[in-house]
Motif scaffolding. Structure first.
Motif, PDB file in Angstrom:
ATOM      1  N   GLU A   1      27.288 -35.741   5.058  1.00 15.44           N
ATOM      2  CA  GLU A   1      27.771 -36.802   5.952  1.00 15.44           C
ATOM      3  C   GLU A   1      28.973 -36.329   6.760  1.00 15.44           C
ATOM      4  N   ASP A   2      29.710 -35.329   6.216  1.00 16.57           N
ATOM      5  CA  ASP A   2      30.975 -34.930   6.850  1.00 16.57           C
ATOM      6  C   ASP A   2      30.933 -33.591   7.581  1.00 16.57           C
ATOM      7  N   GLU A   3      30.048 -32.683   7.165  1.00 19.53           N
ATOM      8  CA  GLU A   3      30.133 -31.323   7.714  1.00 19.53           C
ATOM      9  C   GLU A   3      28.849 -30.548   7.501  1.00 19.53           C
ATOM     10  N   GLU A   4      28.803 -29.341   8.046  1.00 18.06           N
ATOM     11  CA  GLU A   4      27.685 -28.429   7.770  1.00 18.06           C
ATOM     12  C   GLU A   4      28.180 -27.377   6.789  1.00 18.06           C
ATOM     13  N   VAL A   5      27.430 -27.179   5.740  1.00 19.94           N
ATOM     14  CA  VAL A   5      27.825 -26.183   4.739  1.00 19.94           C
ATOM     15  C   VAL A   5      26.860 -25.015   4.852  1.00 19.94           C
TER      16      VAL A   5
END
Ligand SMILES: Cc1cc2nc3c(=O)[nH]c(=O)nc-3n(C[C@H](O)[C@H](O)[C@H](O)COP(=O)(O)OP(=O)(O)OC[C@H]3O[C@@H](n4cnc5c(N)ncnc54)[C@H](O)[C@@H]3O)c2cc1C
Length: 427
Positions: A267-271
């Motif tokens: 939901e917050d970033e691309e890992v």
């Protein structure tokens, strides 16, 4: 209407010879005085059931149908990934079941178990009548969020052992020092609740020894996990700064995945992962769906016998069955198989089913090769529910903050548990 006898007569004409040629079965038909149990799935559940029905009911013909010639156990597959054991350590075959116990083992893929005609239908079109059938197909995966069939080539789940175990091992062992190992852990319910966290522990052990600048991120699709306190105590002690666990609430929730490029979008970033171990959410094995044994994702059973609640004369054991609060574990499957074997043997002998003996589960996890933790439980099964007997003082967890000697002893017990289970099932 076609009845079983007339059905068998029809069959005899069409399939008896070819089946005889490939399996050693001389007759496909089921004479009126003969009892046959067909078991599909030669894992913890199915192979145990085959051996125990033969023990309880030696005159019953047992046919065990398993698609693979060799069975690779998920238990101890994490030690293979960590380089502690070779893949052969977890490889087993069906020769002893065939030779010592006189079980007919067929390596075929089953298309469907047909409760309307009491027959098992193989993918190659052959048909085998049964008196009772046991279905133990294990799990399948829910393909979603961009993880589709074929994605396991790039982002192995390694949640069915064998080829996938080897692939994840190769990827981990060829990862650069300083790389990031990302695991996506599934939602409940899934096979072996402590499995992902044992894997993380042993991957951390491998990295600490071989690639000390690397790190691990777990993107978890839930907020807590099995033996969490004990695992986290071990991680603090052994792998400080290597492991980062993100719960679903705090950054773990996966929105989509690009398995080829090993990128997970939360939901917050691309890992971005160097090695991506994506463990999808799970459901009962496909065969259970194709045989009409499922309600939702899993198979409801009468827990006193493990007979399907949906189809008469078919018993479902192991991961595919609804047996909560028992976890989906190899030990649970082994324990359930013995109950089903007992009740089926009694029914075949025209005896009433009994209140079953207690069910049990013990699960050891290795935090390192010399650091083991465990959970144990005892259960009582009535017709419609299974009760955990912890309130009566049964079962328990390894003590928190125990000394090294106790952890070492539990690691040794883990090896003993594995050897005993394998001997109970395959020897
Ligand atoms: C990493 C990991 C670690 C684990 N560690 C432990 C542990 O320490 N202790 C423990 O108790 N459990 C452990 N487990 C869980 C355990 O592996 C499973 O719970 C257990 O294998 C379930 O047994 P089963 O008989 O239901 O299914 P399986 O063992 O998966 O067997 C199902 C069999 O059915 C066959 N099959 C399926 N469909 C067909 C078909 N259509 N035709 C023919 N054959 C078919 C498959 O080939 C397979 O061999 C672990 C799991 C994982 C992933």
């Amino acid at each position: 209407m076609i009845n079983r006898r007339s059905f068998n007569k029809i069959l005899l004409g069409t399939t008896a010879l070819s089946l005889a040629a490939c399996t050693g079965i001389t007759e496909v038909s089921l004479p009126a005085n003969k009892k046959r149990v067909v078991i599909v799935g030669g894992g913890f559940g199915g192979a145990t059931a085959a051996k125990y029905i033969k023990r309880f009911s030696p005159d019953t013909e047992i046919i065990l149908i398993e698609q693979n010639k060799e069975y690779f156990t998920c238990p101890f597959s994490n030690t293979v990934i960590a380089g502690m054991n070779k893949i052969d350590y977890i490889k087993h075959d069906y020769k002893t079941l065939e030779k010592k116990y006189n079980i007919i083992v067929m390596h075929e893929k089953v298309k469907k178990v047909d409760g309307a005609t009491n027959t098992v239908i193989l993918e190659n079109g052959k048909v085998i009548p049964y008196t009772k059938a046991i279905v133990a197909p294990g799990i399948d995966f829910k393909y979603e969020k961009g993880y589709v069939e074929g994605s396991e080539k790039y982002a192995p789940h390694a949640y069915k052992a064998g080829e996938q175990t080897v692939l994840l091992t190769e990827q981990l062992h060829s990862m650069k020092d300083g790389g990031t190992f990302v695991m996506v852990a599934p939602q409940n319910p899934f096979r072996c609740p402590p499995g992902p966290y044992e894997r993380i522990s042993l991957v951390a052990h491998y990295l600490k020894e071989n690639k000390p600048n690397s790190k691990i991120i777990i993107l978890d699709q839930k907020n807590k996990f099995s033996k969490q306190g004990l695992f986290q105590e071990g991680w603090d002690k052994l792998y400080k700064d290597i492991i980062e666990w993100r719960s679903v609430e705090f950054g773990g929730k996966v929105v989509s995945v690009d398995p080829k490029n090993r990128v997970v979008k939360t939901e917050d970033e691309e890992v971005k992962a160097d090695v991506l171990n994506y463990i999808p959410d799970q459901k009962a094995g496909k065969l259970a769906f194709d045989s009409g044994l499922t309600q939702g994702d899993w198979c409801p059973v009468n827990t006193k016998t493990f007979e399907s609640k949906l189809v008469k004369d078919i018993y479902v054991i192991g991961d595919a069955a609804v047996a909560s609060p028992m976890p989906k574990s190899g030990f649970s499957a082994n324990s359930q198989a013995k109950i089903a074997a007992l009740q089926i043997s009694r029914i075949l002998a025209n005896q009433p089913v009994v209140n079953p003996p207690k069910l049990a589960n013990t699960c050891y996890s290795l935090v390192s090769p010399t650091y083991g933790i465990s959970i144990a439980a005892v259960y009582e099964a009535q017709e419609d529910k299974i009760t955990d007997l912890k309130d009566l003082g049964a079962g328990g967890l390894s003590p928190a903050y125990a000394d090294e000697g106790i952890r070492m002893q539990e690691a040794e017990y883990a090896v003993g548990w594995y050897k005993n289970q394998m001997s109970d099932i395959f020897k």
